[in-house]
Structures are given as C-alpha cells and as structure tokens.
Design an enzyme around this catalytic site. Structure first.
Site, PDB file in Angstrom:
ATOM      1  N   GLY A  23       0.794  -1.219   0.000  1.00  0.00           N
ATOM      2  CA  GLY A  23       0.000   0.000   0.000  1.00  0.00           C
ATOM      3  C   GLY A  23       0.825   1.268   0.000  1.00  0.00           C
ATOM      4  O   GLY A  23       0.375   2.303   0.516  1.00  0.00           O
ATOM      5  N   VAL A  24       2.024   1.215  -0.578  1.00  0.00           N
ATOM      6  CA  VAL A  24       2.894   2.397  -0.587  1.00  0.00           C
ATOM      7  C   VAL A  24       2.808   3.165  -1.913  1.00  0.00           C
ATOM      8  O   VAL A  24       3.486   4.179  -2.079  1.00  0.00           O
ATOM      9  CB  VAL A  24       4.363   2.029  -0.295  1.00  0.00           C
ATOM     10  CG1 VAL A  24       4.495   1.451   1.104  1.00  0.00           C
ATOM     11  CG2 VAL A  24       4.911   1.068  -1.348  1.00  0.00           C
ATOM     12  N   GLY A  25       1.991   2.686  -2.855  1.00  0.00           N
ATOM     13  CA  GLY A  25       1.800   3.428  -4.100  1.00  0.00           C
ATOM     14  C   GLY A  25       2.666   2.966  -5.255  1.00  0.00           C
ATOM     15  O   GLY A  25       3.046   3.778  -6.099  1.00  0.00           O
ATOM     16  N   LYS A  48       1.775  -6.168 -14.585  1.00  0.00           N
ATOM     17  CA  LYS A  48       1.641  -6.671 -13.215  1.00  0.00           C
ATOM     18  C   LYS A  48       1.302  -8.147 -13.331  1.00  0.00           C
ATOM     19  O   LYS A  48       0.141  -8.516 -13.462  1.00  0.00           O
ATOM     20  CB  LYS A  48       0.591  -5.895 -12.426  1.00  0.00           C
ATOM     21  CG  LYS A  48       0.556  -6.313 -10.943  1.00  0.00           C
ATOM     22  CD  LYS A  48       0.079  -5.211 -10.039  1.00  0.00           C
ATOM     23  CE  LYS A  48       0.214  -5.602  -8.580  1.00  0.00           C
ATOM     24  NZ  LYS A  48      -0.109  -4.498  -7.667  1.00  0.00           N
ATOM     25  N   GLU A 117       5.633  -4.375 -12.295  1.00  0.00           N
ATOM     26  CA  GLU A 117       5.309  -4.082 -10.891  1.00  0.00           C
ATOM     27  C   GLU A 117       5.058  -5.372 -10.122  1.00  0.00           C
ATOM     28  O   GLU A 117       4.308  -6.242 -10.569  1.00  0.00           O
ATOM     29  CB  GLU A 117       4.065  -3.195 -10.820  1.00  0.00           C
ATOM     30  CG  GLU A 117       3.659  -2.837  -9.407  1.00  0.00           C
ATOM     31  CD  GLU A 117       2.273  -2.220  -9.323  1.00  0.00           C
ATOM     32  OE1 GLU A 117       1.694  -2.253  -8.217  1.00  0.00           O
ATOM     33  OE2 GLU A 117       1.768  -1.724 -10.342  1.00  0.00           O
ATOM     34  N   ALA A 119       3.713  -7.576  -6.705  1.00  0.00           N
ATOM     35  CA  ALA A 119       2.536  -7.558  -5.836  1.00  0.00           C
ATOM     36  C   ALA A 119       3.021  -7.595  -4.391  1.00  0.00           C
ATOM     37  O   ALA A 119       3.624  -8.575  -3.959  1.00  0.00           O
ATOM     38  CB  ALA A 119       1.639  -8.751  -6.135  1.00  0.00           C
ATOM     39  N   GLY A 120       2.787  -6.522  -3.651  1.00  0.00           N
ATOM     40  CA  GLY A 120       3.244  -6.476  -2.272  1.00  0.00           C
ATOM     41  C   GLY A 120       4.647  -5.916  -2.152  1.00  0.00           C
ATOM     42  O   GLY A 120       5.206  -5.348  -3.091  1.00  0.00           O
TER      43      GLY A 120
END
Length: 232
Positions: A23-25, A48, A117, A119-120
């Site tokens: 959740g850091v963008g 992703k 990107e 995940a997590g």
C-alpha cells in the site's frame, strides 16, 4: 545490458518496481513512469504479472497500467479474486506461483520497454521460500525502482530493502528510490529524501507530488526518476 547505459537505442529494457511495504503506491509510480515514457513516444507496456483482490468491478492495477501503455500487454498469468497475499490467494485457488511462468510471460511481451510491478513488498511471500525479491532477481531487470512513503519510518524501510537487495540479488543495479506523499503527512514528510542521502542510505531519491499519476506534476517527477534510471 547490465553495465551498459540504458537507453531507447540499446534494445529491450526491463524495469522492476517493488515496494518497501504494502500500500505504498507502487501502481501510482508505475503508471506515472509508463505514461511519461509513452508521452515521449516510447513503445512501452506496464505489467503486473501477479495480482490479488480482483473483484470484477474495480479497475485493477494491471488495467491502470494497460490504460497508459503504448503497447498493450497480454492478460497476466496470476489473477486472484481474494484480497490476500498472493501466496495465500494462490493456495486457496489450488495453485502455486511459478517464477518460470512469470518470466516467460514477461519475455513474451512485445514492447521494447517493460515496467514490471510486483505484488506487495520486496520480501512479501509468493510461496514457500519464495518472495518478490526472488521474482526481481529472476526478471534480471536493467533497473530497479523501490517505492515507499515519505513519512516517519521510511529511512529504516529503505535501509532494510536496499540491504536485502544487495544480499539477495547482488548482480542487480542499485535501486532508485521514489517516495510517495502519505495520506496524512507527519513532521518528517518532505525531509526524508534529503535524510536518505545525508545518512548514506540512498542518494537521488525522487519525491512524487500529491497528484494523479498522469497529472503534469507527476509526469515531471516520473521524468526525473527515468533520468535517475538512465532511461533517456
């Protein structure tokens, strides 16, 4: 391409985007990077390969990346409905995440530039004994972006993640740090990029504005990050 300046003239380019936490963008930064590359005429796709929390109604991270890509990617290999850590979502679906499947899928994408990107967070599990750090190493990217929040605690988080990358993937280039503004700023917000450099943790951190990822200010910050990555 490792050790060679990364540019549009050197062939296929792969950038891995990982986070200091969940959740850091990461998607915000990834979308801005893809949009900035596409705006200057690069053939780029945002990828992703592993995503959870796909509810069928909300726009997924992969869809956000595809919207700004100038080359459309194939559907990702691992898409899970439950909003859980990917390893658990995969287990509940009766499958296991394979790095070979992910890397083969990334390799198949036709765009010369791929922003991938995770995940997590960097050490978030993808399966038994398997983390996003292993995925980054398997992707063998030409550049790495480490995304965190510009708030109290980020100095420790960046130090831990950069240490982990050096230990677990020593052949990769040093990560470029990108800081997103937190929902609620604290006394350290706005100082952390400078402190990372002053303390010798990481230099040249890029601070994103509090704006949509395709807003002019975000694209300008993304261009700075691309310059740090030598994507020029």
């Amino acid at each position: 391409m490792r050790g060679v300046p990364v540019s549009r003239e050197t062939g296929r380019i792969r950038v891995a985007v990982v986070g200091t936490g969940t959740g850091v963008g990461k998607t915000h930064v990834s979308v801005a990077l893809v949009a900035a590359l596409a705006a200057r005429g690069d053939k780029v796709c945002g990828l992703k390969p592993i995503e959870s929390g796909i509810d069928g109604t909300s726009t997924t991270d992969a869809e956000q990346l595809a919207l700004v890509s100038s080359v459309q990617p194939e559907p990702a290999p691992y898409r899970f409905a439950e909003p859980l850590s990917p390893h658990l979502a995969a287990r509940r679906c009766g499958c296991a995440i394979s790095l070979d499947v992910v890397t083969a899928w990334v390799d198949r994408q036709s765009a010369p530039v791929a922003i991938v990107e995770s995940a997590g967070a960097l050490l978030s599990p993808l399966g038994p004994g398997l983390t996003n750090a292993d995925l980054v190493r398997a992707l063998s990217p030409d550049a790495v972006v480490l995304v965190g929040l510009d708030r109290l605690g980020i100095l420790h988080e960046v130090a831990c993640c950069t240490l982990a990358l050096r230990a677990l993937a020593p052949g990769l280039p040093p990560a470029v740090i990108v800081l997103n503004p937190p929902a609620v700023p604290d006394a350290s917000t706005g100082t952390n990029a400078g402190e990372l450099a002053a303390l010798g943790i990481a230099s040249g951190a890029v601070v994103m504005p509090r704006a949509a990822p395709t807003a002019p200010a975000s694209l300008s910050a993304a261009q700075v990050a691309l310059a740090r990555l030598a994507l020029s």
